[in-house]
Design a protein around this motif. Structure first.
Motif, PDB file in Angstrom:
ATOM      1  N   LYS A   1     132.405  43.262  76.638  1.00  0.00           N
ATOM      2  CA  LYS A   1     132.060  44.275  75.632  1.00  0.00           C
ATOM      3  C   LYS A   1     130.556  44.428  75.469  1.00  0.00           C
ATOM      4  O   LYS A   1     130.082  45.499  75.064  1.00  0.00           O
ATOM      5  CB  LYS A   1     132.689  43.899  74.285  1.00  0.00           C
ATOM      6  CG  LYS A   1     134.203  43.859  74.286  1.00  0.00           C
ATOM      7  CD  LYS A   1     134.730  43.402  72.931  1.00  0.00           C
ATOM      8  CE  LYS A   1     136.250  43.271  72.939  1.00  0.00           C
ATOM      9  NZ  LYS A   1     136.769  42.741  71.653  1.00  0.00           N
ATOM     10  N   SER A   2     129.805  43.366  75.783  1.00  0.00           N
ATOM     11  CA  SER A   2     128.351  43.417  75.607  1.00  0.00           C
ATOM     12  C   SER A   2     127.685  44.395  76.568  1.00  0.00           C
ATOM     13  O   SER A   2     126.551  44.830  76.329  1.00  0.00           O
ATOM     14  CB  SER A   2     127.739  42.025  75.797  1.00  0.00           C
ATOM     15  OG  SER A   2     127.826  41.608  77.156  1.00  0.00           O
TER      16      SER A   2
ATOM     17  N   ASP B   1     128.807  47.416  77.271  1.00  0.00           N
ATOM     18  CA  ASP B   1     129.017  48.802  76.836  1.00  0.00           C
ATOM     19  C   ASP B   1     127.734  49.395  76.261  1.00  0.00           C
ATOM     20  O   ASP B   1     127.126  48.836  75.341  1.00  0.00           O
ATOM     21  CB  ASP B   1     130.109  48.860  75.761  1.00  0.00           C
ATOM     22  CG  ASP B   1     131.507  48.898  76.355  1.00  0.00           C
ATOM     23  OD1 ASP B   1     131.685  49.542  77.402  1.00  0.00           O
ATOM     24  OD2 ASP B   1     132.409  48.277  75.770  1.00  0.00           O
ATOM     25  N   GLY B   2     127.330  50.525  76.819  1.00  0.00           N
ATOM     26  CA  GLY B   2     126.190  51.260  76.281  1.00  0.00           C
ATOM     27  C   GLY B   2     124.839  50.633  76.506  1.00  0.00           C
ATOM     28  O   GLY B   2     123.857  51.047  75.875  1.00  0.00           O
TER      29      GLY B   2
ATOM     30  N   LEU C   1     134.124  50.289  83.336  1.00  0.00           N
ATOM     31  CA  LEU C   1     133.683  50.647  81.992  1.00  0.00           C
ATOM     32  C   LEU C   1     133.517  52.153  81.822  1.00  0.00           C
ATOM     33  O   LEU C   1     133.091  52.852  82.741  1.00  0.00           O
ATOM     34  CB  LEU C   1     132.353  49.953  81.670  1.00  0.00           C
ATOM     35  CG  LEU C   1     132.375  48.429  81.530  1.00  0.00           C
ATOM     36  CD1 LEU C   1     130.964  47.905  81.288  1.00  0.00           C
ATOM     37  CD2 LEU C   1     133.302  48.012  80.383  1.00  0.00           C
ATOM     38  N   GLN C   2     133.837  52.645  80.628  1.00  0.00           N
ATOM     39  CA  GLN C   2     133.645  54.059  80.308  1.00  0.00           C
ATOM     40  C   GLN C   2     132.181  54.369  80.030  1.00  0.00           C
ATOM     41  O   GLN C   2     131.686  55.453  80.328  1.00  0.00           O
ATOM     42  CB  GLN C   2     134.491  54.426  79.070  1.00  0.00           C
ATOM     43  CG  GLN C   2     135.986  54.302  79.283  1.00  0.00           C
ATOM     44  CD  GLN C   2     136.519  55.310  80.295  1.00  0.00           C
ATOM     45  OE1 GLN C   2     136.134  56.480  80.279  1.00  0.00           O
ATOM     46  NE2 GLN C   2     137.392  54.846  81.181  1.00  0.00           N
ATOM     47  N   ASP C   3     131.474  53.392  79.437  1.00  0.00           N
ATOM     48  CA  ASP C   3     130.063  53.565  79.094  1.00  0.00           C
ATOM     49  C   ASP C   3     129.268  52.372  79.633  1.00  0.00           C
ATOM     50  O   ASP C   3     128.767  51.543  78.873  1.00  0.00           O
ATOM     51  CB  ASP C   3     129.902  53.683  77.575  1.00  0.00           C
ATOM     52  CG  ASP C   3     128.475  54.031  77.164  1.00  0.00           C
ATOM     53  OD1 ASP C   3     127.703  54.519  78.018  1.00  0.00           O
ATOM     54  OD2 ASP C   3     128.129  53.810  75.984  1.00  0.00           O
ATOM     55  N   PRO C   4     129.141  52.290  80.963  1.00  0.00           N
ATOM     56  CA  PRO C   4     128.518  51.118  81.578  1.00  0.00           C
ATOM     57  C   PRO C   4     126.993  51.149  81.433  1.00  0.00           C
ATOM     58  O   PRO C   4     126.427  52.161  80.996  1.00  0.00           O
ATOM     59  CB  PRO C   4     128.917  51.257  83.045  1.00  0.00           C
ATOM     60  CG  PRO C   4     128.977  52.739  83.259  1.00  0.00           C
ATOM     61  CD  PRO C   4     129.534  53.295  81.966  1.00  0.00           C
TER      62      PRO C   4
ATOM     63  N   THR D   1     126.464  53.864  87.271  1.00  0.00           N
ATOM     64  CA  THR D   1     125.345  52.940  87.058  1.00  0.00           C
ATOM     65  C   THR D   1     124.410  52.949  88.252  1.00  0.00           C
ATOM     66  O   THR D   1     124.829  52.712  89.386  1.00  0.00           O
ATOM     67  CB  THR D   1     125.858  51.500  86.816  1.00  0.00           C
ATOM     68  OG1 THR D   1     126.655  51.478  85.631  1.00  0.00           O
ATOM     69  CG2 THR D   1     124.703  50.526  86.657  1.00  0.00           C
TER      70      THR D   1
END
Length: 308
Positions: free
Chosen positions: A59-60, A62-63, A105-108, A160
């Motif tokens: 989770k870290s 994300d974004g 990930l959706q927001d890598p 990415t």
């Protein structure tokens, strides 16, 4: 510019600390992925991972504006079969894991920098090795770099941007190569190593960190990039500069045969000392990056001026 999130995988080592300190005032959050727990500060948070398996740490990512992968067993050891296997696996396994996770990930992370090594180039005393015309060398350390970069670029991360940052020897006061060279000087053994004609491609720790921000901002850059100061220095000149800065006029030289004995005693390889690394940061310079330190003598004086 304020960044949202900077993630440093394997960031508990020397270079990770340099990066964390650089970004702690530039980002809302700096996250270190580490195998060991560490007390958080206002802006630097440590999340435990094992570098092998997915977990809550995912989770870290994300974004994140930037992910820097610094994982890898120190190559400063004897190249036994056991150490060779660990040196390779400690790089490839976390790199492959990060790539597989990022790809889902959706927001890598917008940019993923893998810190690799400028030692991938051949022993060079005739000309500098840049990203376009540099020639890859041979031997175990080069094989490590090849496999490492292949595992990095082979992962599918369409959202990415990826950069393999081939890092030279990082010069700083708190850790790394410089304190060890300085100790040799202090004890009167700071002469040339071998014939002293081998080139040392170095970079000041502040340029090592600062150029990663440059890479965030220059979205046209991807692929392989050299991270070394523009002016490599010969070993004999580097040792002279350190002695001069410290105020010691003489240092005993260490011929190659003596280095072989010493390396065996302290558990390292002479290649780390005797190989000529003459590397040029063409792509950084071509895009206008201005190094804070281009001359090793100036970098040494700056480092010695720092009170720890």
């Amino acid at each position: 510019m304020k960044y949202r999130k900077i993630v440093l995988a394997g960031g508990n080592g020397y270079l990770g600390r340099v990066f964390a300190n650089y970004y702690k005032h530039l980002a809302e959050e700096v996250i270190i992925l580490s195998r060991k727990e560490k007390k958080d500060t206002d802006t630097i948070k440590t999340i435990v991972w094992d570098g092998c398996n997915e977990g809550e740490w995912v989770k870290s990512l994300d974004g994140a504006d930037l992910l820097v992968n610094l994982c890898g067993k120190n190559v400063n050891s004897r190249y036994t079969k056991e150490n060779q296997a660990e040196i390779i696996s400690s790089r490839i396994i976390p790199t492959t894991l990060l790539g597989n996770v990022i790809g889902k990930l959706q927001d890598p992370p917008k940019l993923w920098i893998n810190i690799t090594s400028a030692t991938i180039y051949r022993h060079a005393e005739d000309r500098a090795q840049d990203e376009e015309t540099g020639e890859i060398g041979y031997g175990f350390s080069i094989d490590v770099c090849r496999k490492w970069e292949n595992s990095f670029f082979d992962t599918n991360t369409p959202l990415t941007r990826k950069i393999a940052l081939r890092m030279g020897i990082v010069l700083g006061r708190s850790d790394g190569a410089f304190p060890r060279l300085l100790n040799l000087v202090k004890f009167g053994m700071g002469g040339k190593q071998g014939d002293g004609q081998q080139y040392v491609s170095w970079v000041h720790e502040q340029d090592a960190a600062r150029c990663t921000e440059w890479l965030i901002q220059h979205e046209e850059l991807q692929g392989v990039i050299n991270c070394t100061a523009p002016e490599a220095v010969k070993n004999t000149d580097l040792m002279t500069e350190i002695r001069k800065a410290w105020g010691i006029p003489f240092g005993l030289p260490a011929p190659a045969w003596l280095l072989e004995i010493g390396a065996a005693m302290i558990g390292t390889e002479t290649e780390l000392i005797l190989k000529s690394r003459w590397v040029y940061p063409k792509r950084l310079l071509d895009t206008g990056y201005s190094f804070l330190f281009t001359k090793s003598a100036h970098a040494i004086k700056d480092i010695l001026s720092i009170r720890l």
